[in-house]
Design a protein around this motif. Structure first.
Motif, short mmCIF file in Angstrom:
data_model
loop_
_atom_site.label_atom_id
_atom_site.label_comp_id
_atom_site.label_asym_id
_atom_site.label_seq_id
_atom_site.Cartn_x
_atom_site.Cartn_y
_atom_site.Cartn_z
N VAL A 1 0.83 -1.20 0.00
CA VAL A 1 0.00 0.00 0.00
C VAL A 1 0.86 1.25 0.00
CG1 VAL A 1 -1.74 1.29 1.29
CG2 VAL A 1 -1.89 -1.20 1.16
N ASN A 2 1.81 1.30 0.91
CA ASN A 2 2.62 2.52 1.07
C ASN A 2 3.53 2.76 -0.12
OD1 ASN A 2 1.45 2.92 3.59
ND2 ASN A 2 3.05 1.78 4.67
N HIS A 3 4.08 1.70 -0.69
CA HIS A 3 4.89 1.87 -1.90
C HIS A 3 4.05 2.40 -3.04
CE1 HIS A 3 6.37 0.26 -5.81
NE2 HIS A 3 7.50 0.80 -5.39
N GLY A 4 2.82 1.92 -3.14
CA GLY A 4 1.94 2.42 -4.20
C GLY A 4 1.70 3.91 -4.07
N ILE A 5 1.47 4.38 -2.86
CA ILE A 5 1.19 5.80 -2.64
C ILE A 5 2.45 6.64 -2.86
CG2 ILE A 5 0.40 7.52 -0.97
CD1 ILE A 5 -1.18 5.22 0.38
N SER A 6 3.57 6.21 -2.26
CA SER A 6 4.79 7.02 -2.34
C SER A 6 5.34 7.05 -3.77
CB SER A 6 5.85 6.46 -1.38
OG SER A 6 6.20 5.13 -1.71
N THR A 7 5.31 5.92 -4.47
CA THR A 7 5.80 5.90 -5.84
C THR A 7 4.91 6.73 -6.75
OG1 THR A 7 6.79 3.72 -5.53
CG2 THR A 7 6.38 4.40 -7.79
N ALA A 8 3.59 6.66 -6.52
CA ALA A 8 2.67 7.50 -7.30
C ALA A 8 2.98 8.97 -7.09
CB ALA A 8 1.23 7.19 -6.92
N ALA A 9 3.20 9.37 -5.84
CA ALA A 9 3.50 10.77 -5.55
C ALA A 9 4.78 11.21 -6.26
CB ALA A 9 3.63 10.99 -4.04
N LEU A 10 5.84 10.42 -6.13
CA LEU A 10 7.12 10.80 -6.72
C LEU A 10 7.06 10.80 -8.25
CD1 LEU A 10 10.08 11.55 -6.18
CD2 LEU A 10 10.62 9.10 -6.17
N LYS B 1 13.80 27.25 -6.63
CA LYS B 1 13.76 28.71 -6.58
C LYS B 1 12.65 29.30 -7.44
CE LYS B 1 18.73 28.96 -5.68
NZ LYS B 1 20.05 29.40 -6.19
N VAL B 2 12.25 28.57 -8.47
CA VAL B 2 11.21 29.09 -9.37
C VAL B 2 9.87 28.38 -9.20
CG1 VAL B 2 12.88 29.86 -11.09
CG2 VAL B 2 11.95 27.54 -11.25
N ALA B 3 9.89 27.16 -8.64
CA ALA B 3 8.65 26.40 -8.42
C ALA B 3 8.74 25.70 -7.06
CB ALA B 3 8.44 25.39 -9.54
N PRO B 4 8.63 26.47 -5.98
CA PRO B 4 8.85 25.89 -4.64
C PRO B 4 7.83 24.82 -4.24
CG PRO B 4 8.01 28.14 -4.49
CD PRO B 4 8.37 27.92 -5.92
N VAL B 5 6.58 24.95 -4.66
CA VAL B 5 5.59 23.95 -4.31
C VAL B 5 5.89 22.63 -5.02
CG1 VAL B 5 3.14 23.36 -4.33
CG2 VAL B 5 3.85 25.71 -3.87
N LEU B 6 6.25 22.71 -6.29
CA LEU B 6 6.64 21.52 -7.02
C LEU B 6 7.83 20.85 -6.35
CD1 LEU B 6 6.91 21.20 -10.89
CD2 LEU B 6 8.63 20.19 -9.40
N ALA B 7 8.82 21.65 -5.98
CA ALA B 7 10.01 21.09 -5.34
C ALA B 7 9.66 20.49 -3.98
CB ALA B 7 11.07 22.19 -5.18
N GLY B 8 8.77 21.13 -3.24
CA GLY B 8 8.40 20.62 -1.92
C GLY B 8 7.67 19.29 -2.00
N THR B 9 6.73 19.16 -2.93
CA THR B 9 6.03 17.88 -3.07
C THR B 9 6.96 16.80 -3.61
OG1 THR B 9 5.25 18.63 -5.26
CG2 THR B 9 3.77 18.94 -3.39
N PHE B 10 7.88 17.19 -4.47
CA PHE B 10 8.88 16.24 -4.97
C PHE B 10 9.74 15.73 -3.81
CE2 PHE B 10 12.85 15.02 -7.14
CZ PHE B 10 12.35 14.28 -8.20
N MET B 11 10.09 16.62 -2.90
CA MET B 11 10.90 16.23 -1.74
C MET B 11 10.13 15.25 -0.86
SD MET B 11 12.52 18.51 1.35
CE MET B 11 13.99 19.00 0.45
N ILE B 12 8.84 15.53 -0.59
CA ILE B 12 8.06 14.64 0.27
C ILE B 12 7.94 13.25 -0.38
CG2 ILE B 12 5.79 14.22 1.28
CD1 ILE B 12 5.50 17.26 1.56
N VAL C 1 -1.70 15.77 -6.30
CA VAL C 1 -0.69 15.42 -5.30
C VAL C 1 -1.17 15.56 -3.87
CG1 VAL C 1 1.18 16.03 -6.87
CG2 VAL C 1 0.34 17.74 -5.27
N THR C 2 -2.14 16.42 -3.61
CA THR C 2 -2.56 16.67 -2.23
C THR C 2 -3.05 15.41 -1.51
OG1 THR C 2 -3.07 18.99 -2.71
CG2 THR C 2 -4.10 18.02 -0.76
N PRO C 3 -3.97 14.62 -2.11
CA PRO C 3 -4.40 13.41 -1.38
C PRO C 3 -3.27 12.41 -1.15
CG PRO C 3 -5.28 13.43 -3.61
CD PRO C 3 -4.70 14.78 -3.37
N LEU C 4 -2.33 12.33 -2.08
CA LEU C 4 -1.22 11.41 -1.91
C LEU C 4 -0.32 11.84 -0.76
CD1 LEU C 4 -0.27 10.81 -5.67
CD2 LEU C 4 -1.68 9.36 -4.19
N ILE C 5 -0.01 13.12 -0.69
CA ILE C 5 0.81 13.63 0.41
C ILE C 5 0.08 13.46 1.73
CG2 ILE C 5 1.94 15.67 1.35
CD1 ILE C 5 3.25 14.57 -1.21
#
Length: 550
Positions: A372-381, A405-416, A492-496
């Protein structure tokens, strides 16, 4: 047996939706194409509602298989339309139902016409065909999780390959040119590998039927494919396999599931398929379709062939350990974002299979949570990476830099998504990976210790990926990047949210899964290893007296 065929409806809805979507007239404008996409998206949301109802109606303390349905299909060969779900199937159906509408939203424009060099639009297939194929995959995956007849399971286990083949080969990734040959190669390799596994499994399925027929397990002198009937006959001693026959049948089933999972060294189709598929289809491959393989190991290999499972368990653990380290090492050296995630998934599937064949309650519970968790995390990434690649038109890591620096929300979700992939404490995969390692260590300490190398390597490839793409100077090609817009945020919001929620409170999933794990442990006649230094009654009494005196 359930009076209302809820399981049938949950699988039939996306199947009917696929037919209706495919039958829509071809769209001649962008507005009409978007209208055509509303139908499959709506069907996927309704399927999610039905999956939630299945989860709510399931009683963890009740019968092993619930909401069962049975109808005779091919009675002369003991084949029936037999459905039922245990706790493991329930959570995987729910995972599938959550991810499909997310994938559709993320892939909203992936099948739209593309301008060619002459400035005109070309389209080889109708846009709605892409979404119809996604619904077809969902229907077959859900039925695979529900089937309690071995032959019925085999039918859908194989049938899901056809829509996946067209999704990879016909609607492949177009962010790196229009090399149709690479897409065709990846699609054909995916199909041939899995068809070979299915062919070997079919021979084992026939062998299972012949043995049940010879020992009179079915009705009217026929054999049976019914999972419940076979497992009950095994438990009561009415059905028995010779050691050679059981090992041969186990290997036939296990080979097909190991290809699908994928287990090293049968994994080589996955990087090609994920690399050439669109990000959304890549999510379907690794987060949905591949889970059928690991699920089937628990449901069929362990239940039908318990002695062979114990015999081959150590060898499978070694293969899974190789997969953990091999996948992680190759991920470290990748230059392609999607292939990096593909090799990371091979490493993660090694953990899942290791947990299954460790034959401990912690290991199998952790393996199910990991699915389950791999499915969610891989989908998010993968999906955030897809948004990133759609902006730049490249999936090469070296083509990015300074995105945060130019797309902080994209970078933040990518990091999570990346931190979840490396199983950071507080995010969902940590709990499952911890349980797998603990469950493996209690029975196979050396394998459990060596497997932790995969954790170190995961931190390396995830952090290096983030550093090279998101930090540093802003590259000129990145300077004009737009941050995530409304549709992408909805994706991305429900996945995070799920990664965070299940990271701190995995109990809702664990409570559903644990009874099914106990049943599986009972099937293979395994109990958790006793502590090396068991606590005596005198030590307990002494501890209690000390506690009472404080």
């Amino acid at each position: 047996m359930s009076s209302f065929p809820l399981l049938t409806v949950a699988a039939a809805l996306p199947a009917v939706g696929a037919v209706l979507t495919a039958a829509l007239p071809a769209a001649t404008s962008a507005k009409r194409r978007d209208v055509n996409k509303v139908l499959p998206l709506g069907v996927s949301v309704l399927t999610l509602v039905l999956a939630a109802i299945v989860a709510i109606r399931f009683k963890p303390g009740g019968a092993r298989y619930q909401m069962t349905e049975y109808h005779s299909w091919i009675s002369d060969f003991g084949i029936g339309y037999s459905l039922g779900v245990d706790g493991i199937a329930v959570v995987l159906i729910l995972l599938t139902a959550v991810l499909v509408p997310v994938v559709m939203l993320a892939s909203w424009h992936d099948a739209d016409p593309v301008a060619n060099d002459a400035g005109t639009f070309e389209r080889n297939r109708r846009t709605q065909g892409f979404f119809a194929l996604i619904l077809a995959v969902e229907a077959m995956v859900v039925l695979s999780f529900e089937a309690t007849d071995v032959f019925l399971f085999y039918v859908f286990f194989e049938a899901m390959l056809i829509p996946m083949y067209f999704l990879i080969g016909g609607f492949g990734d177009r962010t790196v040119g229009e090399d149709a040959r690479q897409r065709s190669y990846a699609a054909v390799k995916f199909l041939l590998y899995n068809l070979l596994g299915g062919l070997i499994m079919l021979a084992a399925v026939i062998g299972l039927y012949v043995i049940t027929a010879k020992q009179g397990i079915g009705t009217d002198g026929h054999g049976t494919f019914d999972l419940g009937t076979i497992t009950q006959a095994l438990a009561s001693g009415k059905l028995h396999f010779s050691p050679v026959a059981e090992k041969a049948l186990f290997l036939g089933f296990m080979f097909a599931f190991a290809v699908k999972a994928p287990l090293w060294p049968l994994h080589t189709w996955l990087p090609n398929a994920m690399g050439e598929a669109t990000p959304g289809v890549a999510v379907l491959i690794t987060a949905v379709v591949d889970k059928v393989g690991t699920y089937a190991m628990l449901r069929f290999c362990l239940q039908l062939f318990p002695d062979a499972s114990k015999t081959f368990g150590p060898a499978i653990l070694v293969l899974s350990l190789i997969g953990i380290i091999y996948g992680a090492l190759l991920a470290v050296g990748q230059k392609d974002i999607k292939r990096l995630i593909a090799y990371a998934s091979i490493s993660h599937f090694g953990f899942i299979i290791m947990g299954i064949f460790a034959m401990t309650s912690q290991g199998q519970a952790g393996a199910t949570l990991y699915m389950v968790n791999h499915g969610i995390s891989t989908a998010a990434l993968l999906l955030v990476a897809g948004f990133l690649m759609s902006r730049r038109g490249s999936r090469l890591i070296a083509d990015y830099g300074g995105v945060q620096k130019v797309a902080p929300v994209l970078a933040g979700t990518f990091m999570i998504g990346g931190l979840a992939t490396l199983s950071l404490p507080g995010l969902a995969p940590f709990v499952s990976e911890f349980l797998v390692l603990v469950g493996t260590f209690t029975r196979y300490p050396a394998i459990g210790i060596i497997a932790t190398i995969g954790i170190v390597l995961a931190a390396l490839y995830v952090l290096v990926l983030y550093q090279r793409t998101m930090t540093g100077p802003v590259k000129p090609e990145v300077a004009g990047f737009r941050d995530l817009h409304a549709r992408e945020l909805v994706v991305v919001t429900p996945l995070i949210a799920l990664l965070l929620f299940l990271g701190v409170y995995p109990r809702p999933i664990a409570d559903i899964v644990n009874p099914a794990v106990r049943d599986t442990m009972s099937d293979v006649h395994r109990t958790d290893p006793a502590p090396a230094h068991p606590i005596t009654a005198a030590q307990v009494a002494a501890a209690n007296s000390q506690g009472g005196g404080q």
